[in-house]
Design an enzyme around this catalytic site. Structure first.
Site, PDB file in Angstrom:
ATOM      1  N   ALA A   5       0.611  -1.237  -0.336  1.00 48.61           N
ATOM      2  CA  ALA A   5       1.005  -1.403  -1.728  1.00 48.61           C
ATOM      3  C   ALA A   5      -0.187  -1.978  -2.487  1.00 48.61           C
ATOM      4  O   ALA A   5      -1.045  -2.638  -1.896  1.00 48.61           O
ATOM      5  CB  ALA A   5       2.185  -2.361  -1.804  1.00 48.61           C
TER       6      ALA A   5
ATOM      7  N   GLY B 232       2.543  -0.772   3.129  1.00 48.81           N
ATOM      8  CA  GLY B 232       3.453   0.170   2.465  1.00 48.81           C
ATOM      9  C   GLY B 232       3.069   1.621   2.737  1.00 48.81           C
ATOM     10  O   GLY B 232       3.936   2.505   2.719  1.00 48.81           O
TER      11      GLY B 232
ATOM     12  N   GLU C 236       4.514   2.427   5.965  1.00 49.71           N
ATOM     13  CA  GLU C 236       5.978   2.479   5.808  1.00 49.71           C
ATOM     14  C   GLU C 236       6.421   3.819   5.210  1.00 49.71           C
ATOM     15  O   GLU C 236       7.458   4.360   5.588  1.00 49.71           O
ATOM     16  CB  GLU C 236       6.453   1.302   4.946  1.00 49.71           C
ATOM     17  CG  GLU C 236       6.337  -0.024   5.700  1.00 49.71           C
ATOM     18  CD  GLU C 236       6.698  -1.220   4.848  1.00 49.71           C
ATOM     19  OE1 GLU C 236       6.015  -1.452   3.840  1.00 49.71           O
ATOM     20  OE2 GLU C 236       7.680  -1.913   5.188  1.00 49.71           O
TER      21      GLU C 236
ATOM     22  N   GLU D  24       0.763  -7.055   6.528  1.00 49.61           N
ATOM     23  CA  GLU D  24       1.352  -7.933   5.512  1.00 49.61           C
ATOM     24  C   GLU D  24       1.278  -9.411   5.884  1.00 49.61           C
ATOM     25  O   GLU D  24       1.083 -10.273   5.043  1.00 49.61           O
ATOM     26  CB  GLU D  24       2.821  -7.539   5.261  1.00 49.61           C
ATOM     27  CG  GLU D  24       3.005  -6.249   4.464  1.00 49.61           C
ATOM     28  CD  GLU D  24       3.014  -4.997   5.334  1.00 49.61           C
ATOM     29  OE1 GLU D  24       2.557  -5.052   6.503  1.00 49.61           O
ATOM     30  OE2 GLU D  24       3.479  -3.952   4.843  1.00 49.61           O
TER      31      GLU D  24
HETATM   32  C1  3H9 Z   1       2.196  -4.065   1.384  1.00 53.15           C
HETATM   33  O1  3H9 Z   1       1.873  -2.956   1.592  1.00 53.15           O
HETATM   34  C2  3H9 Z   1       3.620  -4.503   1.176  1.00 53.15           C
HETATM   35  C3  3H9 Z   1       4.619  -3.506   1.660  1.00 53.15           C
HETATM   36  O2  3H9 Z   1       5.080  -3.814   2.965  1.00 53.15           O
HETATM   37  C4  3H9 Z   1       5.883  -3.607   0.820  1.00 53.15           C
HETATM   38  C5  3H9 Z   1       5.881  -2.861  -0.421  1.00 53.15           C
HETATM   39  C6  3H9 Z   1       7.261  -2.951  -1.139  1.00 53.15           C
HETATM   40  N1  3H9 Z   1      -4.303  -3.279  -3.100  1.00 53.15           N
HETATM   41  O3  3H9 Z   1     -11.657  -4.141   1.774  1.00 53.15           O
HETATM   42  P1  3H9 Z   1     -12.533  -3.238   1.020  1.00 53.15           P
HETATM   43  C7  3H9 Z   1      -9.431  -2.976  -2.835  1.00 53.15           C
HETATM   44  S1  3H9 Z   1       1.067  -5.328   1.281  1.00 53.15           S
HETATM   45  C8  3H9 Z   1      -5.221  -3.372  -4.061  1.00 53.15           C
HETATM   46  O4  3H9 Z   1     -13.793  -3.772   0.450  1.00 53.15           O
HETATM   47  P2  3H9 Z   1     -12.957  -1.708   3.403  1.00 53.15           P
HETATM   48  C9  3H9 Z   1     -10.319  -4.145  -2.504  1.00 53.15           C
HETATM   49  O5  3H9 Z   1      -9.983  -5.286  -3.234  1.00 53.15           O
HETATM   50  C10 3H9 Z   1      -0.478  -4.522   1.463  1.00 53.15           C
HETATM   51  N2  3H9 Z   1      -6.560  -3.295  -3.848  1.00 53.15           N
HETATM   52  O6  3H9 Z   1     -12.848  -1.907   1.828  1.00 53.15           O
HETATM   53  C11 3H9 Z   1     -11.679  -3.608  -2.866  1.00 53.15           C
HETATM   54  O7  3H9 Z   1     -11.820  -3.702  -4.262  1.00 53.15           O
HETATM   55  P3  3H9 Z   1     -13.254  -3.957  -4.924  1.00 53.15           P
HETATM   56  C12 3H9 Z   1      -0.759  -4.161   2.866  1.00 53.15           C
HETATM   57  C13 3H9 Z   1      -6.948  -3.110  -2.602  1.00 53.15           C
HETATM   58  O8  3H9 Z   1     -13.321  -0.299   3.607  1.00 53.15           O
HETATM   59  C14 3H9 Z   1     -11.573  -2.129  -2.504  1.00 53.15           C
HETATM   60  O9  3H9 Z   1     -10.171  -1.842  -2.457  1.00 53.15           O
HETATM   61  N3  3H9 Z   1      -2.106  -3.604   2.973  1.00 53.15           N
HETATM   62  C15 3H9 Z   1      -6.046  -2.996  -1.542  1.00 53.15           C
HETATM   63  O10 3H9 Z   1     -13.798  -2.763   4.019  1.00 53.15           O
HETATM   64  C16 3H9 Z   1     -12.182  -1.774  -1.159  1.00 53.15           C
HETATM   65  O11 3H9 Z   1     -11.642  -2.651  -0.173  1.00 53.15           O
HETATM   66  C17 3H9 Z   1      -3.154  -4.389   3.203  1.00 53.15           C
HETATM   67  O12 3H9 Z   1      -3.044  -5.585   3.329  1.00 53.15           O
HETATM   68  C18 3H9 Z   1      -4.656  -3.084  -1.822  1.00 53.15           C
HETATM   69  N4  3H9 Z   1      -3.728  -2.975  -0.858  1.00 53.15           N
HETATM   70  O13 3H9 Z   1     -11.497  -1.948   3.963  1.00 53.15           O
HETATM   71  C19 3H9 Z   1      -4.480  -3.676   3.302  1.00 53.15           C
HETATM   72  N5  3H9 Z   1      -6.743  -2.824  -0.391  1.00 53.15           N
HETATM   73  O14 3H9 Z   1     -14.099  -2.813  -4.474  1.00 53.15           O
HETATM   74  C20 3H9 Z   1      -5.545  -4.447   2.601  1.00 53.15           C
HETATM   75  C21 3H9 Z   1      -8.034  -2.808  -0.738  1.00 53.15           C
HETATM   76  O15 3H9 Z   1     -12.967  -4.025  -6.365  1.00 53.15           O
HETATM   77  N6  3H9 Z   1      -6.817  -3.765   2.598  1.00 53.15           N
HETATM   78  N7  3H9 Z   1      -8.171  -2.985  -2.066  1.00 53.15           N
HETATM   79  O16 3H9 Z   1     -13.696  -5.267  -4.335  1.00 53.15           O
HETATM   80  C22 3H9 Z   1      -7.644  -3.773   3.671  1.00 53.15           C
HETATM   81  O17 3H9 Z   1      -7.357  -4.299   4.711  1.00 53.15           O
HETATM   82  C23 3H9 Z   1      -8.996  -3.127   3.488  1.00 53.15           C
HETATM   83  O18 3H9 Z   1      -9.251  -3.075   2.109  1.00 53.15           O
HETATM   84  C24 3H9 Z   1      -9.098  -1.695   4.064  1.00 53.15           C
HETATM   85  C25 3H9 Z   1     -10.463  -1.079   3.631  1.00 53.15           C
HETATM   86  C26 3H9 Z   1      -9.035  -1.778   5.589  1.00 53.15           C
HETATM   87  C27 3H9 Z   1      -8.017  -0.805   3.539  1.00 53.15           C
END
Ligand code: 3H9
Length: 696
Positions: free
Chosen positions: A63, A102, A105, A125
């Protein structure tokens, strides 16, 4: 339909592609687009099946966390999954990159999942103080069984595509073009008229547990034990348990409510702050966008001590060949043997295959001939903390290593600008301050010298991310950001002993706050002799610690330090001998002893640290308050669920901290405790550190 979701047909299969770079975070527009596209596919009689895929580097990575501070907007992720649930045609998720949270999911809501090799799947999460909120806790255990689902949800760690296939999370790994393979898969399902069984309706993998629910508590116990003060793990376990005794429709509603409660809670807000602060910390506002980092194909580490060996492991772990240089064959052998021992221990714990160990050890080459590293792209010096030794090492490097290579010092305290001028290329030099053990600790302070050029800085940041570190760019001062603040805490901790507290009172206050160890526990672990040596070099004194050192009490390694350790045990025991020494010292110095409450101890330790953080910001040593937060969370065990030192200060409120610091200054007669001008100004303006932008 918004652009973030594209709809096209390949024969009888609808291909719905999300496109929202960089990570396809599931935001309001994407959810709306997905629901519309799914409705269109359902209502079109010529469409027999659906593929959901993603453009760019990854399937939906969760999400959109930036929307979490706003009220939810319909359609929700649950509405998207319900649109899939309502589909009488097969829906296949085509996964690549990192389907997370999400995103995973949504995939769990599909009837089938195919994945590209190299895909990594997870429900992270918990790392944001949350639990899955769109069916993850109900669908995942039904698909892969409770033990594996619990591990994924409670640790937040990703699994590989192979693990996903073996556990039943993914139906097939496809090595040809992902979307075409997913379309072919959907066509096959249609042709074979395969039953469409939704994950929520499966039960076979939970049958054993239902017959023996006590087993659930057994599985949950280790996770519950580790959760210490955190709300999310307890809630996630509760939700997992509903799979055994609550009808799935009802459990999905409860899960959603529990997710929202966590999302609105202080812990998750703090952890989300750290998530974004971590990503901000690697950004440098005046670094030109077009700067080209050096491509580090080979690295070198000078010094095969514990630190040097650990740093070499970081490079080898990332697949980068690294040469370790020592002055003598014996020291080199000792260092490399220790590296091999560390790898073998990892393999024994199950963290690495024997083959991996061999590959990594194979990437580390040892030498006593510095000439061998002439062609290296980056050198990190990790020798003894002595300016004379550094001068000698950098002099040699300057005349040996090719121009353009990045030269880094791992010094913790010494002046990086002075070290830079031991070479004729100060522009190529900077600090890369690793934390011990270097192969484990994720923090890396990148110390930008007065002459460091953009290319060297960009190279250090890039390589830090490549070797799995969390880089934070800081300026030059004694101790940089982390150790400079740590020093303030150590001084305060000693003062508290002299005023009436005992080591266990001080440590107890900080462990109750959420630190894994208190200041004296940490010192006993690291060894008292290290800081003693440094104090002696600087002509400084710490009343209690110095006396303990003079008694040969160096901490855990001698079985005695601030505490007593029984043979083979790491459990600190209060020691009457230490108490007597503390009381006698207070008396000798004429400091009256009094009872100190836990709250007072906590404030006395943390508020001066916050004050030092304010000075660090004022001096421009840290670029932003969030950088200090990241440093303290990743390097010093500050609880992430409190958001870091400066975020915590904002939650307490700066006027209160200002007033308390003023009282401390009066009590101690120490002007150092006077609130820093920045802290005073923000408090007067009713602002927090988090409100500081580029120009204020
Ligand atoms: C969820 O899903 C809740 C659900 O269960 C329920 C829903 C009802 N949102 O990390 P990076 C941005 S909770 C917004 O440098 P990488 C990040 O800030 C969510 N922005 O790249 C960055 O921005 P900027 C569960 C996000 O290749 C840019 O993307 N998911 C999100 O090293 C690049 O990110 C997570 O917790 C996001 N969800 O790693 C996953 N994710 O360039 C969280 C990233 O402006 N994300 N951004 O600084 C990660 O673990 C890593 O970002 C990922 C890529 C592995 C995806």
């Amino acid at each position: 339909m918004p652009d973030v979701v594209e709809f096209r047909r390949e024969g009888a299969i609808a291909v719905i592609t999300v496109n929202h770079p960089p990570v396809n975070a599931l935001n309001n527009a994407m959810r709306k687009g997905l629901v519309e596209a799914l409705d269109r596919a359902r209502n079109d009689n010529d469409i027999k099946g659906v593929v959901i895929a993603a453009a760019g580097r990854t399937f939906i990575a969760g999400a959109d966390i930036t929307e979490f501070n706003q009220p939810p907007v319909s359609p929700t992720t649950i509405d998207v999954i319900e649109a899939i649930d309502a589909m009488p045609k097969p829906v296949v998720a085509a996964l690549h990159g990192t389907p997370l949270g999400g995103g995973l999911e949504v995939a769990l809501g599909c009837h089938f999942r195919v994945a590209a090799p190299g895909t990594r799947l997870g429900l992270p999460e918990i790392k944001l103080g949350l639990m899955p909120g769109a069916g993850g806790t109900q669908r995942l255990p039904r698909l892969i069984g409770m033990d594996k689902a619990m591990a994924m949800i409670l640790t937040g760690e990703q699994i590989t595509a192979d693990q996903a296939r073996d556990s039943g999370l993914v139906d097939q790994i496809v090595s040809d073009d992902l979307v075409s393979s997913a379309v072919a898969f959907a066509n096959r399902v249609v042709a074979e008229n395969r039953p469409l069984i939704r994950a929520r309706d499966r039960d076979d993998k939970l049958a054993d547990l239902r017959a023996n629910p006590a087993k659930f508590d057994e599985l949950a116990a280790p996770y519950a034990k580790r959760a210490r003060g955190l709300h999310a793990p307890a809630k996630a376990l509760e939700a997992l348990r509903w799979t055994l005794d609550v009808p799935v429709a009802e459990a999905l509603i409860r899960e959603r409510d529990a997710f929202i409660e966590l999302k609105n809670g202080a812990q998750s807000k703090a952890q989300r702050h750290i998530f974004f602060a971590e990503r901000e910390a690697a950004k440098v506002s005046d670094l030109p966008k077009d700067v080209k980092p050096v491509d580090v194909k080979r690295a070198a580490v000078i010094g095969a001590g514990t630190m040097g060996g650990g740093i070499a492991m970081c490079f080898a772990n990332a697949g980068i060949p690294v040469t370790v240089v020592e002055t003598g064959a014996d020291a080199l052998k000792r260092g490399l043997d220790l590296v091999a021992k560390n790898y073998q221990a990892s393999a024994k714990r199950g963290g690495m295959s024997a083959e991996d160990v061999e590959t990594r050890i194979g990437l580390i080459h040892g030498t006593i001939d510095i000439g061998e590293i002439a062609d290296t792209d980056m050198v990190i010096e990790a020798v003894f903390e002595d300016i004379g030794v550094k001068r000698e090492v950098f002099g040699k490097l300057d005349s040996t290593v090719k121009p353009g290579a990045v030269l880094a010092t791992n010094t913790s305290y010494l002046d990086v600008n002075e070290i830079a001028h031991f070479t004729k290329r100060p522009q190529s030099l900077l600090g890369m301050h690793f934390f011990s053990p270097a192969n484990v600790m994720r923090l890396l302070e990148i110390v930008r010298g007065a002459d460091t050029d953009p290319q060297a800085l960009a190279t250090a940041i890039g390589i830090a991310r490549k070797i799995g570190k969390v880089p934070v760019v800081v300026g030059v001062c004694h101790g940089f950001v982390g150790n400079r603040i740590l020093r303030v805490r150590s001084t305060e901790a000693e003062r508290l002993l002299l005023e009436g507290a005992l080591p266990q009172d001080v440590d107890g206050a900080l462990t109750a706050f959420g630190f894994p160890l208190g200041p004296f526990g940490v010192t006993d672990l690291a060894g008292l002799d290290i800081s003693w040596r440094m104090r002696k070099a600087q002509g400084a004194r710490a009343e209690i610690a110095d006396q303990l050192c003079e008694m040969g009490r160096f901490g855990q390694k001698t079985g005695k330090g601030f505490y007593l350790y029984e043979a083979g045990s790491r459990t600190p025991k209060p020691d009457p001998e230490v108490e007597a020494l503390i009381v006698a010292t207070s008396q000798r110095l004429g400091i009256p002893r009094r009872a100190l409450s836990r709250d007072e101890i906590t404030e006395r330790l943390l508020f001066p640290m916050i004050n030092e953080g304010a000075r660090i910001l004022e001096e421009g040593i840290a670029q932003r308050a969030g950088d200090i937060d990241v440093i303290w969370v990743y390097g010093y065990g500050f609880p992430a669920w409190r958001g870091g030192l400066m975020y915590y200060a904002d939650q307490v409120g700066l006027p209160y901290i200002r007033d308390r610091l003023t009282e401390f200054a009066k009590q101690a007669g120490d002007p150092k405790h006077e609130p820093a001008p920045l802290l005073k100004r923000l408090a007067a303006e009713g602002r927090g550190f988090g409100s500081l932008g580029k120009d204020n």
